[in-house]
Design an enzyme around this catalytic site. Sequence first.
Site, PDB file in Angstrom:
ATOM      1  N   ARG A 279       0.828  -1.200   0.000  1.00  0.00           N
ATOM      2  CA  ARG A 279       0.000   0.000   0.000  1.00  0.00           C
ATOM      3  C   ARG A 279       0.869   1.259   0.000  1.00  0.00           C
ATOM      4  NH1 ARG A 279      -3.368   0.855   5.473  1.00  0.00           N
ATOM      5  NH2 ARG A 279      -1.362   1.679   6.090  1.00  0.00           N
ATOM      6  N   GLY A 280       1.787   1.350  -0.910  1.00  0.00           N
ATOM      7  CA  GLY A 280       2.679   2.502  -0.877  1.00  0.00           C
ATOM      8  C   GLY A 280       2.107   3.726  -1.541  1.00  0.00           C
ATOM      9  N   CYS A 281       1.247   3.463  -2.526  1.00  0.00           N
ATOM     10  CA  CYS A 281       0.887   4.582  -3.395  1.00  0.00           C
ATOM     11  C   CYS A 281      -0.511   5.086  -3.128  1.00  0.00           C
ATOM     12  CB  CYS A 281       1.008   4.152  -4.839  1.00  0.00           C
ATOM     13  SG  CYS A 281       0.745   2.409  -5.077  1.00  0.00           S
ATOM     14  N   ILE A 282      -0.603   6.320  -2.665  1.00  0.00           N
ATOM     15  CA  ILE A 282      -1.897   6.944  -2.375  1.00  0.00           C
ATOM     16  C   ILE A 282      -2.034   8.165  -3.272  1.00  0.00           C
ATOM     17  CG2 ILE A 282      -3.301   8.060  -0.635  1.00  0.00           C
ATOM     18  CD1 ILE A 282      -2.778   5.165   0.045  1.00  0.00           C
TER      19      ILE A 282
END
Lengths: 105, 419
Positions: free
Chosen positions: A102-105
């Site tokens: 879940r690194g990319c927001i």
Amino acid sequence: MSTSTIANIDVELNNEGFFVDPDQWTVDMVSELALREGIEELTDAHWQVIRFMRSEYLAKGTGPTVRVLGKTSGVSIKELYQLFPKGPAKVAAKIAGIPKPRGCI
Amino acid sequence: MVKRVVILGGGTGGTLTANRLRRVYSDTEIEIAVIDQDDCHVYQPGLLFVPFGLAHAEDIVRPRGRQFHHGIDYVKSAIDHVDLETNSVQLTDGSTLGYDVLVIASGAVLVPEETDGLVGPGWMEKVFTFYSPEGAAALGAALSRFDGGRLVVNVVDMPIKCPVAPLEFCFLADWYFCERGIRDEVQLTYVTPLDGAFTKPIASQRLAGMLADKRVELVTEFNTGEVDGKGGRLIAYDGREVGFDLAVVIPLHSGAAYVGRSPGLGDSLNFVPTDEHTLQSHAAPNVFVIGDAANVPASKAGSVTHFEGEVLVENVRRYLAGESLDASFDGHTNCFIETGFHKALLIDFDYETEPLPGHYPSSVGLPLLAESRLNHLGKLMFESFYWHGLLPGRDIPGISSAMPTAGKRPAAANVSRKD
């Protein structure tokens, strides 16, 4: 979502090929999962990264991104790409049976 | 007895937290101290406009000290580290400040030196960033000299502040070169580590369509490993290359360096592990985190910080009163996306709901996920609200901390729209 048979066990994978339920994963599935990602022979370094992904996920609830892997796994980002040319975090997460990091927001 | 709240960082989050707390408590109840290493408060949304001559770097910077209400102690010093055991902050000038509650509001910093070659030959000559006032001003000079060739906009990796800003840069560059009459001489390319234009599927599709309409080439899943400024090449870890005549690079971001020097406080990128609903840190119950410094799964953006403010101040109050915390932050994010030609798009989302079409904040309001002149005006007017409403800690009438759903069209979510 689809059902796949890996190491003779039915598991649920999402559209992108990540495990829906990480508890369905067993260590016996690793070589078959790796083969699906085009990795024919797993070296110690591959195993180190896969085990690290899994333990980080179990400890923190999300797998590390490539940048975090490079800082914390003991394997540099350049080497990570040699081990998993199609994207270390994504491919290692699939093989380790954990959701997409879940690194990319 | 007077309690002391120490706030690390005097930017958006630190300033609005200090001002909101000061309104809740009198000086005889709590002392408030804000620590920052410099006295330059940058209106960061303004940085995007500087390279195109639409804003000047000096106009978007104001003194930090002037943004605080009376009764807030502003300390200008760099921070060495936080000692969670003794509830104290060690400053680089050798002094120590004890706290009852600590609020971490020190944001994210750029770490261009973490990418091979980025600050090497060509940096600030052919390779720029607009994520700092100096970078934005230098890029402005380079753009005005640029009369054709390949301009590449590259996000090295997530997380970054304001994830839509690099896309806005592309849209404004298209407008800028059209205005100068040389659009046909310029090739624009957007190079991203993501698998699409943006992180959220519906907005990603819409934004990818806009890039195509504006003739901006999209290169995805590109993980920049090296920047060769002299040779004009971005080189990915997987060996792919993208050539450029002028590169606009958004460097890697980390949390503030002192976080890394504070045992038990931060993660491997120096962001602070934080409960995404209460904004209490995982490090200690009397440490709270607001804005970009936190590792919560929300965008690093001023709107998030603004919406967090209300929850954070309420939870600090509850903590000091010995009550259980109010777990109510929902990840609400709201961004105007400047699209050039005096238009802008608006997106609104939270942890659970991705940006949807419709209107904001209710069915009568600004159009969502659609270009309009009204949104552009909204974006321009926001600067004044930032200094005079948001930082002083005022709420916007009709705009709540929680994400509204009234004007949104979830049913339209599966339909590909093209206006």
